[in-house]
Design an enzyme around this catalytic site. Structure first.
Site, PDB file in Angstrom:
ATOM      1  N   HIS A  62       0.819  -1.219   0.000  1.00  0.00           N
ATOM      2  CA  HIS A  62       0.000   0.000   0.000  1.00  0.00           C
ATOM      3  C   HIS A  62       0.852   1.268   0.000  1.00  0.00           C
ATOM      4  O   HIS A  62       0.524   2.241  -0.688  1.00  0.00           O
ATOM      5  CB  HIS A  62      -0.980  -0.023   1.186  1.00  0.00           C
ATOM      6  CG  HIS A  62      -2.024  -1.091   1.037  1.00  0.00           C
ATOM      7  ND1 HIS A  62      -2.276  -2.047   1.984  1.00  0.00           N
ATOM      8  CD2 HIS A  62      -2.859  -1.366  -0.001  1.00  0.00           C
ATOM      9  CE1 HIS A  62      -3.235  -2.855   1.548  1.00  0.00           C
ATOM     10  NE2 HIS A  62      -3.596  -2.470   0.350  1.00  0.00           N
ATOM     11  N   ASP A  86     -10.211  -3.033   0.462  1.00  0.00           N
ATOM     12  CA  ASP A  86      -9.790  -3.177   1.860  1.00  0.00           C
ATOM     13  C   ASP A  86      -9.445  -1.836   2.498  1.00  0.00           C
ATOM     14  O   ASP A  86      -9.314  -1.741   3.717  1.00  0.00           O
ATOM     15  CB  ASP A  86      -8.602  -4.146   1.951  1.00  0.00           C
ATOM     16  CG  ASP A  86      -7.479  -3.767   0.999  1.00  0.00           C
ATOM     17  OD1 ASP A  86      -6.871  -2.706   1.184  1.00  0.00           O
ATOM     18  OD2 ASP A  86      -7.212  -4.534   0.045  1.00  0.00           O
ATOM     19  N   ASP A 156      -5.662  -0.625  -7.874  1.00  0.00           N
ATOM     20  CA  ASP A 156      -5.343  -1.649  -6.870  1.00  0.00           C
ATOM     21  C   ASP A 156      -6.290  -2.814  -7.122  1.00  0.00           C
ATOM     22  O   ASP A 156      -7.264  -3.026  -6.400  1.00  0.00           O
ATOM     23  CB  ASP A 156      -5.539  -1.060  -5.463  1.00  0.00           C
ATOM     24  CG  ASP A 156      -5.264  -2.088  -4.374  1.00  0.00           C
ATOM     25  OD1 ASP A 156      -4.726  -3.162  -4.669  1.00  0.00           O
ATOM     26  OD2 ASP A 156      -5.611  -1.798  -3.210  1.00  0.00           O
ATOM     27  N   SER A 157      -5.991  -3.555  -8.179  1.00  0.00           N
ATOM     28  CA  SER A 157      -6.935  -4.563  -8.665  1.00  0.00           C
ATOM     29  C   SER A 157      -6.598  -5.963  -8.159  1.00  0.00           C
ATOM     30  O   SER A 157      -5.496  -6.208  -7.676  1.00  0.00           O
ATOM     31  CB  SER A 157      -6.877  -4.583 -10.194  1.00  0.00           C
ATOM     32  OG  SER A 157      -5.613  -5.052 -10.592  1.00  0.00           O
ATOM     33  N   THR A 158      -7.550  -6.862  -8.339  1.00  0.00           N
ATOM     34  CA  THR A 158      -7.272  -8.286  -8.199  1.00  0.00           C
ATOM     35  C   THR A 158      -6.459  -8.723  -9.420  1.00  0.00           C
ATOM     36  O   THR A 158      -6.187  -7.926 -10.316  1.00  0.00           O
ATOM     37  CB  THR A 158      -8.600  -9.068  -8.155  1.00  0.00           C
ATOM     38  OG1 THR A 158      -9.436  -8.578  -9.213  1.00  0.00           O
ATOM     39  CG2 THR A 158      -9.338  -8.868  -6.852  1.00  0.00           C
ATOM     40  N   ASP A 159      -6.105 -10.000  -9.474  1.00  0.00           N
ATOM     41  CA  ASP A 159      -5.392 -10.498 -10.655  1.00  0.00           C
ATOM     42  C   ASP A 159      -6.347 -10.517 -11.847  1.00  0.00           C
ATOM     43  O   ASP A 159      -7.561 -10.457 -11.674  1.00  0.00           O
ATOM     44  CB  ASP A 159      -4.816 -11.893 -10.355  1.00  0.00           C
ATOM     45  CG  ASP A 159      -3.600 -11.772  -9.458  1.00  0.00           C
ATOM     46  OD1 ASP A 159      -2.530 -11.444  -9.979  1.00  0.00           O
ATOM     47  OD2 ASP A 159      -3.740 -11.967  -8.233  1.00  0.00           O
ATOM     48  N   PRO A 163     -13.801 -10.219 -12.200  1.00  0.00           N
ATOM     49  CA  PRO A 163     -14.031  -8.793 -12.457  1.00  0.00           C
ATOM     50  C   PRO A 163     -12.735  -8.003 -12.702  1.00  0.00           C
ATOM     51  O   PRO A 163     -12.733  -6.987 -13.377  1.00  0.00           O
ATOM     52  CB  PRO A 163     -14.722  -8.295 -11.186  1.00  0.00           C
ATOM     53  CG  PRO A 163     -14.989  -9.459 -10.331  1.00  0.00           C
ATOM     54  CD  PRO A 163     -14.342 -10.670 -10.905  1.00  0.00           C
TER      55      PRO A 163
HETATM   56  N1  SAM Z   1      -3.535  -5.918  -3.199  1.00  0.00           N
HETATM   57  C1  SAM Z   1      -4.347  -6.881  -3.792  1.00  0.00           C
HETATM   58  C2  SAM Z   1      -3.649  -7.851  -4.693  1.00  0.00           C
HETATM   59  O1  SAM Z   1      -2.721  -7.461  -5.386  1.00  0.00           O
HETATM   60  O2  SAM Z   1      -4.016  -9.009  -4.686  1.00  0.00           O
HETATM   61  C3  SAM Z   1      -5.559  -6.285  -4.379  1.00  0.00           C
HETATM   62  C4  SAM Z   1      -6.502  -6.079  -3.251  1.00  0.00           C
HETATM   63  S1  SAM Z   1      -7.973  -5.217  -3.485  1.00  0.00           S
HETATM   64  C5  SAM Z   1      -8.919  -6.113  -2.294  1.00  0.00           C
HETATM   65  C6  SAM Z   1      -8.600  -5.667  -5.078  1.00  0.00           C
HETATM   66  C7  SAM Z   1      -9.999  -5.121  -5.286  1.00  0.00           C
HETATM   67  O3  SAM Z   1     -10.242  -4.904  -6.671  1.00  0.00           O
HETATM   68  C8  SAM Z   1     -11.123  -6.029  -4.786  1.00  0.00           C
HETATM   69  O4  SAM Z   1     -11.748  -5.405  -3.692  1.00  0.00           O
HETATM   70  C9  SAM Z   1     -12.055  -6.159  -5.985  1.00  0.00           C
HETATM   71  O5  SAM Z   1     -13.415  -6.177  -5.648  1.00  0.00           O
HETATM   72  C10 SAM Z   1     -11.661  -4.956  -6.814  1.00  0.00           C
HETATM   73  N2  SAM Z   1     -11.998  -5.066  -8.239  1.00  0.00           N
HETATM   74  C11 SAM Z   1     -11.830  -6.139  -9.040  1.00  0.00           C
HETATM   75  N3  SAM Z   1     -12.278  -5.876 -10.281  1.00  0.00           N
HETATM   76  C12 SAM Z   1     -12.752  -4.602 -10.265  1.00  0.00           C
HETATM   77  C13 SAM Z   1     -13.341  -3.763 -11.247  1.00  0.00           C
HETATM   78  N4  SAM Z   1     -13.554  -4.197 -12.491  1.00  0.00           N
HETATM   79  N5  SAM Z   1     -13.687  -2.507 -10.882  1.00  0.00           N
HETATM   80  C14 SAM Z   1     -13.480  -2.060  -9.607  1.00  0.00           C
HETATM   81  N6  SAM Z   1     -12.926  -2.821  -8.633  1.00  0.00           N
HETATM   82  C15 SAM Z   1     -12.561  -4.066  -8.959  1.00  0.00           C
END
Ligand code: SAM
Length: 282
Positions: A62, A86, A156-159, A163
């Site tokens: 972060h 988060d 700060d996305s998921t992989d 989504p």
């Molecule tokens: N630091 C983390 C990692 O690298 O694994 C990422 C953590 S953060 C919890 C990722 C967030 O991205 C999730 O809360 C998820 O819901 C969000 N997310 C995924 N796809 C998205 C989209 N298309 N638009 C907005 N948020 C999205």
């Protein structure tokens, strides 16, 4: 003892955690969400079987994703955070007094709610900061349609599956470019480059086609296993990743923020990449 085995690299390679207690688990409509306790890493959150964040090492990720672009600019007033439910990125962004407005676009409301409840130190009150506007929406849709302009965008996305896949497309990077102000910077979560090099290559190709300057910076985050994590960097201002270390140090001192990983030396050094990554993004 229950064990949690991550499924990011399928059966080929995995990290495993002992679970001392499951604090929460449900299907949100967007993800399967679990938050559990581990004796070494504290509270751990996973989405769809992939580790997102842990209490023990979240500060590295972060701090880097927030402070590198914000201190490179030094004068960002409008910030867009995409993903990051988060609240860890928000916690770091609100430490910057020069930031006046923060739009936080997160697709999954349940991640925000459950993180506020079970991972309160991640956001540390940042969701209640009056500068923050939370928008529950798809990040791709937002950057393609908003009329607002931002000085810094943090993805700060998921992989890139489920989504999160939308946040690695050329359309997403084009959307970010259209809502960045002059000298605006986009930074992205881009995976562990030793094991996810294709992800870095694809992002590099897209960013190069859209922005005048693109590169990556890095940090080692223990629970993103397999080596250093790559963060994407894209802007039309070529000077921004060349701000001298002494100037970054001056900006950090001026604000007087406390960090545990980020500092001016790390800021500049993080743009140095291993040769295999340089070759991959050429
Ligand atoms: N630091 C983390 C990692 O690298 O694994 C990422 C953590 S953060 C919890 C990722 C967030 O991205 C999730 O809360 C998820 O819901 C969000 N997310 C995924 N796809 C998205 C989209 N298309 N638009 C907005 N948020 C999205």
């Amino acid at each position: 003892m229950i064990r949690f085995r991550e499924r990011l690299f399928k059966d080929a390679y995995a990290q495993e955690f002992s679970v001392s207690k499951i604090l929460h688990e449900h299907s949100t409509g967007h993800h399967h969400l679990i938050i559990f306790e581990n004796e070494l890493f504290g509270r751990v959150m996973a989405l769809d079987g992939i580790i997102q964040t842990t209490e023990k090492d979240e500060f590295i990720y972060h701090e880097m994703l927030a402070h590198v672009p914000l201190f490179a600019r030094g004068d960002a007033s409008d910030v867009l955070v995409i993903g990051g439910g988060d609240g860890g990125i928000l916690r770091e962004v609100v430490k910057h007094p020069e930031v006046k407005r923060i739009v936080h676009v997160e697709i999954d409301k349940a991640v925000v709610e459950m993180s506020r409840k079970y991972l309160p130190n991640h956001s540390a009150g940042a969701f209640d900061d009056p500068r923050v506007e939370l928008v529950i929406s798809d990040g791709l849709d937002y950057v393609q349609n908003t009329d607002r302009k931002f000085d810094v965008i943090i993805s700060d996305s998921t992989d890139p599956e489920g989504p999160g896949e939308a946040l690695f497309t050329k359309a997403f990077y084009q959307g970010c470019h259209r809502c960045l102000s002059d000298r605006g910077v986009l930074v992205t979560q881009n995976g562990v480059c030793f094991l996810q090099l294709d992800e870095v290559k694809t992002t590099a190709k897209h960013l190069k086609e859209i922005f005048k300057d693109s590169h990556f910076f890095s940090a080692a985050v223990p629970t993103y296993i397999g080596g250093i994590m790559a963060f994407g960097w894209a802007t039309d201002d070529r000077t921004l990743r060349k701000v001298p270390q002494a100037e970054i140090a001056r900006r950090v001192d001026k604000i007087g923020i406390k960090t545990r990983y980020y500092n001016a030396g790390i800021h500049n050094a993080s743009f140095a990449l291993p040769q295999y990554v340089i070759d991959a993004i050429k």
